[in-house]
Scaffold this motif. Structure first.
Motif, PDB file in Angstrom:
ATOM      1  N   ALA A 132       0.882  -1.242  -0.029  1.00 39.00           N
ATOM      2  CA  ALA A 132       0.061   0.004   0.018  1.00 39.00           C
ATOM      3  C   ALA A 132       0.831   1.250  -0.191  1.00 39.00           C
ATOM      4  O   ALA A 132       0.557   2.137  -0.715  1.00 39.00           O
ATOM      5  CB  ALA A 132      -0.797   0.139   1.300  1.00 39.00           C
ATOM      6  N   LEU A 133       1.896   1.078   0.805  1.00 42.10           N
ATOM      7  CA  LEU A 133       2.845   2.464   0.690  1.00 42.10           C
ATOM      8  C   LEU A 133       3.413   2.589  -0.537  1.00 42.10           C
ATOM      9  O   LEU A 133       3.643   3.735  -1.159  1.00 42.10           O
ATOM     10  CB  LEU A 133       3.730   2.268   1.870  1.00 42.10           C
ATOM     11  CG  LEU A 133       3.151   2.108   3.376  1.00 42.10           C
ATOM     12  CD1 LEU A 133       4.441   2.079   4.452  1.00 42.10           C
ATOM     13  CD2 LEU A 133       2.434   3.409   3.602  1.00 42.10           C
ATOM     14  N   ALA A 134       3.792   1.604  -1.029  1.00 41.71           N
ATOM     15  CA  ALA A 134       4.531   1.711  -2.493  1.00 41.71           C
ATOM     16  C   ALA A 134       3.673   2.168  -3.392  1.00 41.71           C
ATOM     17  O   ALA A 134       3.796   2.687  -4.423  1.00 41.71           O
ATOM     18  CB  ALA A 134       5.098   0.285  -2.917  1.00 41.71           C
ATOM     19  N   SER A 135       2.435   1.959  -3.277  1.00 42.91           N
ATOM     20  CA  SER A 135       1.259   2.395  -4.237  1.00 42.91           C
ATOM     21  C   SER A 135       1.094   3.844  -4.074  1.00 42.91           C
ATOM     22  O   SER A 135       1.085   4.460  -5.223  1.00 42.91           O
ATOM     23  CB  SER A 135      -0.122   1.544  -4.071  1.00 42.91           C
ATOM     24  OG  SER A 135      -0.701   2.047  -2.812  1.00 42.91           O
ATOM     25  N   GLU A 136       1.429   4.492  -2.911  1.00 39.67           N
ATOM     26  CA  GLU A 136       1.342   5.753  -2.817  1.00 39.67           C
ATOM     27  C   GLU A 136       2.370   6.488  -3.438  1.00 39.67           C
ATOM     28  O   GLU A 136       2.395   7.788  -3.653  1.00 39.67           O
ATOM     29  CB  GLU A 136       1.274   5.999  -1.373  1.00 39.67           C
ATOM     30  CG  GLU A 136       0.052   5.642  -0.567  1.00 39.67           C
ATOM     31  CD  GLU A 136      -0.140   6.205   0.882  1.00 39.67           C
ATOM     32  OE1 GLU A 136       0.217   7.620   1.190  1.00 39.67           O
ATOM     33  OE2 GLU A 136      -0.383   5.342   1.709  1.00 39.67           O
ATOM     34  N   CYS A 137       3.448   5.469  -3.846  1.00 41.75           N
ATOM     35  CA  CYS A 137       4.738   6.280  -4.437  1.00 41.75           C
ATOM     36  C   CYS A 137       4.633   5.910  -5.890  1.00 41.75           C
ATOM     37  O   CYS A 137       5.768   5.985  -6.625  1.00 41.75           O
ATOM     38  CB  CYS A 137       6.018   5.698  -3.863  1.00 41.75           C
ATOM     39  SG  CYS A 137       6.252   6.096  -1.982  1.00 41.75           S
ATOM     40  N   GLY A 138       3.620   5.702  -6.615  1.00 35.63           N
ATOM     41  CA  GLY A 138       3.552   5.481  -7.834  1.00 35.63           C
ATOM     42  C   GLY A 138       3.821   3.971  -8.398  1.00 35.63           C
ATOM     43  O   GLY A 138       3.882   3.617  -9.954  1.00 35.63           O
ATOM     44  N   VAL A 139       3.869   2.957  -7.742  1.00 35.40           N
ATOM     45  CA  VAL A 139       4.122   1.510  -7.982  1.00 35.40           C
ATOM     46  C   VAL A 139       3.064   0.842  -7.661  1.00 35.40           C
ATOM     47  O   VAL A 139       2.451   0.857  -6.486  1.00 35.40           O
ATOM     48  CB  VAL A 139       5.291   0.947  -7.535  1.00 35.40           C
ATOM     49  CG1 VAL A 139       5.464  -0.468  -7.570  1.00 35.40           C
ATOM     50  CG2 VAL A 139       6.692   1.641  -7.731  1.00 35.40           C
ATOM     51  N   SER A 140       2.314  -0.167  -8.219  1.00 38.11           N
ATOM     52  CA  SER A 140       1.464  -0.914  -8.093  1.00 38.11           C
ATOM     53  C   SER A 140       1.691  -1.833  -6.738  1.00 38.11           C
ATOM     54  O   SER A 140       2.684  -2.524  -6.729  1.00 38.11           O
ATOM     55  CB  SER A 140       0.757  -1.885  -9.204  1.00 38.11           C
ATOM     56  OG  SER A 140       1.783  -3.198  -9.240  1.00 38.11           O
ATOM     57  N   ALA A 141       0.685  -1.965  -5.857  1.00 38.92           N
ATOM     58  CA  ALA A 141       0.808  -2.682  -4.659  1.00 38.92           C
ATOM     59  C   ALA A 141       1.014  -4.154  -5.100  1.00 38.92           C
ATOM     60  O   ALA A 141       1.983  -4.823  -4.359  1.00 38.92           O
ATOM     61  CB  ALA A 141      -0.391  -2.767  -3.847  1.00 38.92           C
ATOM     62  N   GLU A 142       0.459  -4.723  -6.203  1.00 37.75           N
ATOM     63  CA  GLU A 142       0.558  -5.990  -6.452  1.00 37.75           C
ATOM     64  C   GLU A 142       2.140  -6.147  -6.936  1.00 37.75           C
ATOM     65  O   GLU A 142       2.854  -7.504  -6.662  1.00 37.75           O
ATOM     66  CB  GLU A 142      -0.291  -6.507  -7.759  1.00 37.75           C
ATOM     67  CG  GLU A 142      -1.509  -6.450  -7.309  1.00 37.75           C
ATOM     68  CD  GLU A 142      -2.274  -4.868  -7.261  1.00 37.75           C
ATOM     69  OE1 GLU A 142      -1.839  -3.981  -7.907  1.00 37.75           O
ATOM     70  OE2 GLU A 142      -3.428  -4.845  -6.672  1.00 37.75           O
ATOM     71  N   GLU A 143       2.694  -5.481  -7.634  1.00 31.09           N
ATOM     72  CA  GLU A 143       4.112  -5.557  -8.056  1.00 31.09           C
ATOM     73  C   GLU A 143       5.069  -5.411  -7.050  1.00 31.09           C
ATOM     74  O   GLU A 143       5.997  -6.209  -6.674  1.00 31.09           O
ATOM     75  CB  GLU A 143       4.419  -4.410  -9.138  1.00 31.09           C
ATOM     76  CG  GLU A 143       5.783  -4.679  -9.772  1.00 31.09           C
ATOM     77  CD  GLU A 143       6.068  -3.354 -10.608  1.00 31.09           C
ATOM     78  OE1 GLU A 143       7.270  -3.766 -11.270  1.00 31.09           O
ATOM     79  OE2 GLU A 143       5.650  -2.459 -10.944  1.00 31.09           O
ATOM     80  N   ALA A 144       5.012  -4.533  -6.075  1.00 31.17           N
ATOM     81  CA  ALA A 144       5.593  -4.609  -4.983  1.00 31.17           C
ATOM     82  C   ALA A 144       5.534  -5.777  -3.975  1.00 31.17           C
ATOM     83  O   ALA A 144       6.403  -6.021  -3.434  1.00 31.17           O
ATOM     84  CB  ALA A 144       5.165  -3.222  -3.899  1.00 31.17           C
ATOM     85  N   THR A 145       4.291  -6.242  -3.710  1.00 36.89           N
ATOM     86  CA  THR A 145       4.248  -7.442  -2.560  1.00 36.89           C
ATOM     87  C   THR A 145       4.813  -8.495  -3.414  1.00 36.89           C
ATOM     88  O   THR A 145       5.357  -9.321  -2.761  1.00 36.89           O
ATOM     89  CB  THR A 145       2.854  -7.578  -2.449  1.00 36.89           C
ATOM     90  OG1 THR A 145       2.073  -7.753  -3.407  1.00 36.89           O
ATOM     91  CG2 THR A 145       2.152  -6.560  -1.424  1.00 36.89           C
ATOM     92  N   ALA A 146       4.723  -8.756  -4.763  1.00 37.04           N
ATOM     93  CA  ALA A 146       5.408  -9.729  -5.642  1.00 37.04           C
ATOM     94  C   ALA A 146       6.772  -9.931  -5.252  1.00 37.04           C
ATOM     95  O   ALA A 146       7.476 -10.708  -5.039  1.00 37.04           O
ATOM     96  CB  ALA A 146       4.841  -9.704  -7.031  1.00 37.04           C
ATOM     97  N   VAL A 147       7.521  -8.280  -5.518  1.00 41.54           N
ATOM     98  CA  VAL A 147       8.796  -8.613  -5.297  1.00 41.54           C
ATOM     99  C   VAL A 147       9.156  -8.947  -3.820  1.00 41.54           C
ATOM    100  O   VAL A 147      10.203  -9.665  -3.601  1.00 41.54           O
ATOM    101  CB  VAL A 147       9.433  -7.055  -5.810  1.00 41.54           C
ATOM    102  CG1 VAL A 147      10.558  -6.698  -5.136  1.00 41.54           C
ATOM    103  CG2 VAL A 147       9.270  -6.730  -7.065  1.00 41.54           C
ATOM    104  N   LEU A 148       8.733  -8.452  -2.839  1.00 43.19           N
ATOM    105  CA  LEU A 148       8.866  -8.674  -1.437  1.00 43.19           C
ATOM    106  C   LEU A 148       8.686 -10.301  -1.157  1.00 43.19           C
ATOM    107  O   LEU A 148       9.493 -10.884  -0.491  1.00 43.19           O
ATOM    108  CB  LEU A 148       7.968  -8.115  -0.563  1.00 43.19           C
ATOM    109  CG  LEU A 148       8.157  -6.536  -0.327  1.00 43.19           C
ATOM    110  CD1 LEU A 148       7.367  -5.829   0.395  1.00 43.19           C
ATOM    111  CD2 LEU A 148       9.593  -6.266   0.030  1.00 43.19           C
ATOM    112  N   LYS A 149       7.581 -10.982  -1.698  1.00 39.66           N
ATOM    113  CA  LYS A 149       7.577 -12.371  -1.535  1.00 39.66           C
ATOM    114  C   LYS A 149       8.560 -13.246  -2.164  1.00 39.66           C
ATOM    115  O   LYS A 149       8.882 -14.183  -1.708  1.00 39.66           O
ATOM    116  CB  LYS A 149       6.075 -12.693  -2.075  1.00 39.66           C
ATOM    117  CG  LYS A 149       4.963 -12.321  -1.273  1.00 39.66           C
ATOM    118  CD  LYS A 149       3.553 -12.656  -1.744  1.00 39.66           C
ATOM    119  CE  LYS A 149       2.357 -12.172  -0.880  1.00 39.66           C
ATOM    120  NZ  LYS A 149       1.149 -12.435  -1.216  1.00 39.66           N
ATOM    121  N   GLU A 150       9.104 -12.555  -3.369  1.00 40.49           N
ATOM    122  CA  GLU A 150      10.130 -13.418  -3.845  1.00 40.49           C
ATOM    123  C   GLU A 150      11.502 -13.092  -3.276  1.00 40.49           C
ATOM    124  O   GLU A 150      12.683 -13.555  -3.633  1.00 40.49           O
ATOM    125  CB  GLU A 150      10.230 -13.191  -5.453  1.00 40.49           C
ATOM    126  CG  GLU A 150       8.948 -13.620  -5.850  1.00 40.49           C
ATOM    127  CD  GLU A 150       8.907 -13.264  -7.525  1.00 40.49           C
ATOM    128  OE1 GLU A 150       9.870 -12.535  -8.078  1.00 40.49           O
ATOM    129  OE2 GLU A 150       7.770 -13.272  -8.129  1.00 40.49           O
TER     130      GLU A 150
END
Length: 163
Positions: free
Chosen positions: A94-112
């Motif tokens: 959610a914080l990443a989405s406030e910075c212009g990156v999709s929450a889905e992309e950010a969470t995928a990166v973190l999970k990997e």
């Protein structure tokens, strides 16, 4: 040259230090900043909360060309003001989405765990190569200024680095 800024998202001294740094940055708009998140207590060290996921996401955002100032403010606000868990992947998305990156992309990166190696390298730089006692810390060229246990770097020391 650029000013490298080393900090931990779970560190109250880093929170204060980065807030103080904003005044110095206003007086030096030409200064290039390189935010380098690290961990004061990397896993498996015990910690109230580990900041590794928030730091990994910062490296991802940097690679996307996003200025980390907004993200840093959001993470620190979530942790210190809202008492949120900054190791929560959903919150970080959610914080990443406030910075212009999709929450889905950010969470995928973190999970990997894609940025674990970058975080590990930054930890190695700060604690082993630069021999820091504590963060926040700053490096400008070959000159460094780091906090010491219980004592925040004075901004006048940072000002001297960049002269």
């Amino acid at each position: 040259m650029k000013l490298e800024i080393f900090y931990d998202y779970s560190c109250p001294y880093c929170y204060e230090g980065l807030n103080q740094l904003k005044g110095l940055i206003k007086n030096h708009p030409e200064l290039e900043l390189d935010f380098m998140p690290c961990e004061a207590h990397p896993r498996p060290e015990p910690a109230k909360i580990h900041s590794d996921m928030a730091a990994q996401l910062a490296f991802f955002l940097k690679d996307k060309g996003i200025d980390l100032r907004e993200y840093n403010d959001l993470v620190y606000k979530a942790h210190f003001e809202e008492k949120a868990r900054i190791d929560d992947v959903k919150l970080l998305g959610a914080l990443a989405s406030e910075c212009g990156v999709s929450a889905e992309e950010a969470t995928a990166v973190l999970k990997e765990n894609k940025y674990a190696d970058k975080l590990s390298a930054c930890n190695e730089l700060v604690w082993s190569k630069l021999k820091a006692d504590a963060v926040p810390g700053y490096r400008y060229g070959e000159k460094t200024a780091f906090s010491t246990g219980g004592s925040l770097v004075d901004l006048s020391d940072v000002e001297r680095l960049i002269r």
